[in-house]
Design a protein around this motif. Sequence first.
Motif, PDB file in Angstrom:
ATOM      1  N   HIS A 257       4.202 -59.957  45.010  1.00 39.16           N
ATOM      2  CA  HIS A 257       3.832 -58.639  44.510  1.00 39.16           C
ATOM      3  C   HIS A 257       4.553 -57.596  45.341  1.00 39.16           C
ATOM      4  O   HIS A 257       4.542 -57.638  46.578  1.00 39.16           O
ATOM      5  N   GLN A 258       5.209 -56.648  44.673  1.00 39.22           N
ATOM      6  CA  GLN A 258       6.069 -55.681  45.344  1.00 39.22           C
ATOM      7  C   GLN A 258       5.244 -54.499  45.872  1.00 39.22           C
ATOM      8  O   GLN A 258       5.271 -53.393  45.329  1.00 39.22           O
ATOM      9  N   ALA A 259       4.522 -54.749  46.958  1.00 33.63           N
ATOM     10  CA  ALA A 259       3.626 -53.745  47.522  1.00 33.63           C
ATOM     11  C   ALA A 259       4.257 -52.996  48.687  1.00 33.63           C
ATOM     12  O   ALA A 259       4.117 -51.776  48.796  1.00 33.63           O
ATOM     13  N   ASN A 260       4.923 -53.729  49.557  1.00 36.90           N
ATOM     14  CA  ASN A 260       5.449 -53.140  50.795  1.00 36.90           C
ATOM     15  C   ASN A 260       6.499 -54.097  51.353  1.00 36.90           C
ATOM     16  O   ASN A 260       6.234 -55.302  51.469  1.00 36.90           O
ATOM     17  N   GLN A 261       7.661 -53.595  51.699  1.00 32.33           N
ATOM     18  CA  GLN A 261       8.730 -54.457  52.194  1.00 32.33           C
ATOM     19  C   GLN A 261       8.329 -55.162  53.478  1.00 32.33           C
ATOM     20  O   GLN A 261       8.736 -56.307  53.729  1.00 32.33           O
ATOM     21  N   ARG A 262       7.507 -54.514  54.286  1.00 29.73           N
ATOM     22  CA  ARG A 262       7.061 -55.146  55.531  1.00 29.73           C
ATOM     23  C   ARG A 262       6.231 -56.394  55.257  1.00 29.73           C
ATOM     24  O   ARG A 262       6.309 -57.381  55.998  1.00 29.73           O
ATOM     25  N   ILE A 263       5.441 -56.358  54.177  1.00 26.29           N
ATOM     26  CA  ILE A 263       4.647 -57.535  53.814  1.00 26.29           C
ATOM     27  C   ILE A 263       5.567 -58.667  53.373  1.00 26.29           C
ATOM     28  O   ILE A 263       5.395 -59.821  53.773  1.00 26.29           O
ATOM     29  N   LEU A 264       6.559 -58.344  52.541  1.00 30.87           N
ATOM     30  CA  LEU A 264       7.514 -59.361  52.097  1.00 30.87           C
ATOM     31  C   LEU A 264       8.210 -60.007  53.286  1.00 30.87           C
ATOM     32  O   LEU A 264       8.345 -61.238  53.356  1.00 30.87           O
ATOM     33  N   ASP A 265       8.632 -59.187  54.239  1.00 29.69           N
ATOM     34  CA  ASP A 265       9.348 -59.702  55.413  1.00 29.69           C
ATOM     35  C   ASP A 265       8.447 -60.604  56.257  1.00 29.69           C
ATOM     36  O   ASP A 265       8.890 -61.660  56.735  1.00 29.69           O
ATOM     37  N   ALA A 266       7.181 -60.186  56.418  1.00 23.07           N
ATOM     38  CA  ALA A 266       6.250 -60.964  57.248  1.00 23.07           C
ATOM     39  C   ALA A 266       5.938 -62.314  56.606  1.00 23.07           C
ATOM     40  O   ALA A 266       5.870 -63.346  57.292  1.00 23.07           O
ATOM     41  N   VAL A 267       5.738 -62.331  55.290  1.00 18.51           N
ATOM     42  CA  VAL A 267       5.425 -63.585  54.595  1.00 18.51           C
ATOM     43  C   VAL A 267       6.627 -64.525  54.638  1.00 18.51           C
ATOM     44  O   VAL A 267       6.483 -65.727  54.891  1.00 18.51           O
ATOM     45  N   ALA A 268       7.815 -63.995  54.395  1.00 17.87           N
ATOM     46  CA  ALA A 268       9.027 -64.818  54.439  1.00 17.87           C
ATOM     47  C   ALA A 268       9.228 -65.423  55.832  1.00 17.87           C
ATOM     48  O   ALA A 268       9.611 -66.597  55.955  1.00 17.87           O
ATOM     49  N   LYS A 269       8.954 -64.636  56.852  1.00 18.24           N
ATOM     50  CA  LYS A 269       9.089 -65.131  58.224  1.00 18.24           C
ATOM     51  C   LYS A 269       8.113 -66.259  58.494  1.00 18.24           C
ATOM     52  O   LYS A 269       8.472 -67.269  59.104  1.00 18.24           O
ATOM     53  N   ARG A 270       6.877 -66.103  58.010  1.00 18.86           N
ATOM     54  CA  ARG A 270       5.858 -67.145  58.204  1.00 18.86           C
ATOM     55  C   ARG A 270       6.271 -68.444  57.503  1.00 18.86           C
ATOM     56  O   ARG A 270       6.066 -69.545  58.035  1.00 18.86           O
ATOM     57  N   LEU A 271       6.886 -68.327  56.330  1.00 22.40           N
ATOM     58  CA  LEU A 271       7.304 -69.511  55.578  1.00 22.40           C
ATOM     59  C   LEU A 271       8.684 -70.009  55.998  1.00 22.40           C
ATOM     60  O   LEU A 271       9.161 -71.021  55.484  1.00 22.40           O
ATOM     61  N   LYS A 272       9.341 -69.270  56.891  1.00 20.22           N
ATOM     62  CA  LYS A 272      10.682 -69.601  57.375  1.00 20.22           C
ATOM     63  C   LYS A 272      11.696 -69.630  56.235  1.00 20.22           C
ATOM     64  O   LYS A 272      12.562 -70.513  56.170  1.00 20.22           O
ATOM     65  N   LEU A 273      11.568 -68.651  55.335  1.00 20.02           N
ATOM     66  CA  LEU A 273      12.495 -68.525  54.225  1.00 20.02           C
ATOM     67  C   LEU A 273      13.528 -67.449  54.523  1.00 20.02           C
ATOM     68  O   LEU A 273      13.176 -66.368  55.002  1.00 20.02           O
ATOM     69  N   PRO A 274      14.802 -67.691  54.239  1.00 20.93           N
ATOM     70  CA  PRO A 274      15.824 -66.663  54.471  1.00 20.93           C
ATOM     71  C   PRO A 274      15.656 -65.501  53.499  1.00 20.93           C
ATOM     72  O   PRO A 274      15.189 -65.676  52.371  1.00 20.93           O
ATOM     73  N   ASN A 275      16.041 -64.313  53.928  1.00 26.17           N
ATOM     74  CA  ASN A 275      15.868 -63.106  53.116  1.00 26.17           C
ATOM     75  C   ASN A 275      16.555 -63.197  51.763  1.00 26.17           C
ATOM     76  O   ASN A 275      16.091 -62.609  50.783  1.00 26.17           O
ATOM     77  N   GLU A 276      17.670 -63.939  51.689  1.00 22.95           N
ATOM     78  CA  GLU A 276      18.403 -64.010  50.428  1.00 22.95           C
ATOM     79  C   GLU A 276      17.640 -64.779  49.340  1.00 22.95           C
ATOM     80  O   GLU A 276      18.022 -64.733  48.174  1.00 22.95           O
ATOM     81  N   ARG A 277      16.565 -65.448  49.706  1.00 16.69           N
ATOM     82  CA  ARG A 277      15.752 -66.153  48.707  1.00 16.69           C
ATOM     83  C   ARG A 277      14.477 -65.377  48.364  1.00 16.69           C
ATOM     84  O   ARG A 277      13.655 -65.852  47.580  1.00 16.69           O
ATOM     85  N   VAL A 278      14.303 -64.199  48.945  1.00 15.92           N
ATOM     86  CA  VAL A 278      13.113 -63.383  48.702  1.00 15.92           C
ATOM     87  C   VAL A 278      13.484 -62.236  47.766  1.00 15.92           C
ATOM     88  O   VAL A 278      14.335 -61.406  48.093  1.00 15.92           O
ATOM     89  N   VAL A 279      12.847 -62.200  46.602  1.00 14.71           N
ATOM     90  CA  VAL A 279      13.152 -61.178  45.596  1.00 14.71           C
ATOM     91  C   VAL A 279      12.483 -59.866  45.985  1.00 14.71           C
ATOM     92  O   VAL A 279      11.278 -59.824  46.270  1.00 14.71           O
TER      93      VAL A 279
END
Length: 332
Positions: A257-279
């Motif tokens: 859900h596109q709520a806040n870029q900081r949330i997207l970054d934090a979740v991706a970091k927790r899952l160890k996903l690279p930014n290029e795979r995060v929409v």
Amino acid sequence: MINAVAGVSFIGSGSAQVETTLSNEMLSRVVDTSDEWISTRTGISRRHVANVGESLTTLAAQAAKNAIAATNLTPDDIDLIVLATSTPDDLFGTACQVQAAIGATRAVAFDLTAACSGFVFGVVTAAQFIRTGTYQNVLVIGADLLSRWVDWEDRTTCVLFGDGAGAVVMQACDRDRLLGFEMRSDGTMNGCLNLAYTANAVPLTNGVTTQKGTFTAITMNGREVYRFAVSRVPEVLEKTLFHAGLAANDIDWLILHQANQRILDAVAKRLKLPNERVVSNMAKHGNTSAASIPIALDEWVRTGQIQAGHKIAMSGFGAGLTWGAALLEWGL
């Protein structure tokens, strides 16, 4: 209607936005804020806002038509329409108006209200009708006009929200492409984010008083919502992956859900996903509630980034409080 238990496939997407856009710079003329203040804290640069005369029905119908056009189906082929929205044109329901607007004469239609989790909840709900053999072709729409309920003097909320609609067509198939899901709710945290009804007393006769009121503007405790999202969203995604027997590294795309870029970054970091795979497309849309995931999905599909066979993990979270995740494989 089909008579056997079926799997679920995701065969088409569509989206729609209203024309009018409100940039951060334009918003700074309305409330005490700035482009720098908004963009650094949220990642949002602009949002679409509906003008007088523009309706949720029209927007949702256009997204629905675009999704159906991406398939080999016609509106008459649709058996069920699930409209995820918290901002209906009619409190009795808007899905039936969408059904009429797109000419889906055979479809049953109903609204589903789960705020920013609405699209994920809608997909999971639709899947049950398909898996049990009740319906074959289901249209799930996420649409919201949050600008209707924003306090434009509250800079903590008015900078966040925008309007939009997105949709997917789901179809019965032999191999199930909804690989896993998890849904959660916690009503004890409702006060962190809500759009509450306020009533005034209306005396009718001796001893009888009724009420009449309206819904007030959106209120939010941003700090608590952030804490909630960065802890609960990774958890629900991990559980969904576990149900599917997959690991985070197996995901081709993460659509939050596109709520806040900081949330997207934090979740991706927790899952160890690279930014290029995060929409992420919130910079040009803002937070569109139930519409945010399907709008982002449709953009990545139409630009060729999401391909048939790609595994997509999506998670919605917000008012209620509600949150949930679904893991799907795109295409027939």
